[in-house]
Every structure is written in structure tokens, then in C-alpha cells.
Design an enzyme around this catalytic site. Sequence first.
Site, PDB file in Angstrom:
ATOM      1  N   VAL A   3      37.804  -2.787 -60.109  1.00 24.80           N
ATOM      2  CA  VAL A   3      36.488  -3.731 -60.141  1.00 24.80           C
ATOM      3  C   VAL A   3      35.357  -2.789 -59.394  1.00 24.80           C
ATOM      4  O   VAL A   3      35.520  -2.335 -58.959  1.00 24.80           O
ATOM      5  CB  VAL A   3      37.159  -5.109 -59.113  1.00 24.80           C
ATOM      6  CG1 VAL A   3      38.088  -4.549 -58.302  1.00 24.80           C
ATOM      7  CG2 VAL A   3      35.571  -5.595 -58.819  1.00 24.80           C
ATOM      8  N   CYS A   4      34.436  -3.077 -59.350  1.00 26.38           N
ATOM      9  CA  CYS A   4      33.310  -2.488 -58.770  1.00 26.38           C
ATOM     10  C   CYS A   4      33.434  -2.976 -57.605  1.00 26.38           C
ATOM     11  O   CYS A   4      32.738  -3.865 -57.253  1.00 26.38           O
ATOM     12  CB  CYS A   4      32.038  -2.856 -59.456  1.00 26.38           C
ATOM     13  SG  CYS A   4      30.418  -2.193 -58.431  1.00 26.38           S
ATOM     14  N   VAL A   5      32.520  -2.188 -56.650  1.00 28.17           N
ATOM     15  CA  VAL A   5      32.360  -3.213 -55.015  1.00 28.17           C
ATOM     16  C   VAL A   5      31.331  -3.360 -54.584  1.00 28.17           C
ATOM     17  O   VAL A   5      31.336  -5.110 -54.020  1.00 28.17           O
ATOM     18  CB  VAL A   5      33.156  -1.379 -53.631  1.00 28.17           C
ATOM     19  CG1 VAL A   5      31.800  -0.333 -54.378  1.00 28.17           C
ATOM     20  CG2 VAL A   5      33.585  -2.201 -52.630  1.00 28.17           C
TER      21      VAL A   5
END
Lengths: 45, 133
Positions: A3-5
Site C-alpha cells: 500500500v502506498c504510504v
Amino acid sequence: MIVCVAAAKRRGITNEVLAPNIRISGLGQLASMIDEADRLVTFGD
Amino acid sequence: MAATGKKVMVTVRKAPHGSIYVQESIEVMFIFATYDMDLAVVFLDDGVLALQPGQDTKGLGIKGFMASLGALVDWEVTKVYVDRQSLKDRNIPEDAIITIGKDEETDAPIRPQVLDSAEIAAMMAAQHSIVSF
């Protein structure tokens, strides 16, 4: 699963609340994965 | 860093202030440019609304994106396009959209290039990947 931070943080998702086997990474990894991938499939509204 | 120059397109189709998508699309543009991808950016549908000048998000308590869009060329995001029909449908004149930087030599303002849908479709067909917002 990754998941994108930035997207996660913006929506209140941190390591503490992540489901098992999902990790947080950055957009640079998306760039690298697109570079290596044959296909990219995105799901959105 | 990856530097194979693969053709990647970012499409911006959402209106700017009802969601965070325009801001997130800009973050992706900057990262892809940093990774030396052959990046094309297309504004279409409600996404063209992001190209109207003078938008101020202070009252909304969210980060503004006008400064980022105005500096795309500085970030080497130079292939930026906008769909002619989408502008027309929303009564936005083609010469009333924001600048995304200045020409290094002539100092002339650079605006997103207005294209017909068929030209955009042909460009899409030539991409390795398309990331849609």
C-alpha cells in the site's frame, strides 16, 4: 500486497491497523514495478 | 533507479476539490518524472477543471495544487495535454488554462497542449502503462 504510504497516511492507515501480509511502501516502488511489469491493472471509481 | 524510459501516462479525470485525486496524481507525476519514465499527462473529463487559474484551497484546509501544476516543466513533466472536447463541454476557453512553466530559452509561457480525442486515443494506444486518476 503493498500500500502506498502517502495514500495510506492521508486516509488514516498505518502499520498498526494494516491487515496481515500487507506492507507500506512508496510511489518509487510503483514506478519500479510498472517498469518491470508486462501489464498494469488499476481499479478506481 | 529505474531508467528504461518506458512510456507511462497519467490521466486526470476527476474534479479538483471533491476528492484528493488531483493532488495524488501530481505526486505520482513527480515520482515518475524522477524515475526517468517517458511520462505523458492528460487532463480530460472533469479533470480539466484543475487547469483553471486562481484556485485557492486555503479555506478548505487542504494543500493547494496550483503551485505544483504551475511548475510541472521545472520537474521535467513536459508532455502535458488536455482534451479539447472536455474544455469545450465545460465552457473553458483553450487560452484560459494555466501555464505549467516557461520555455528555458525564450521565457515564453508553456501551457498544456490541447488535443482532439482521437489524438489522445492514439497516444494511449502507444503507452506501456496508464495510471488513471
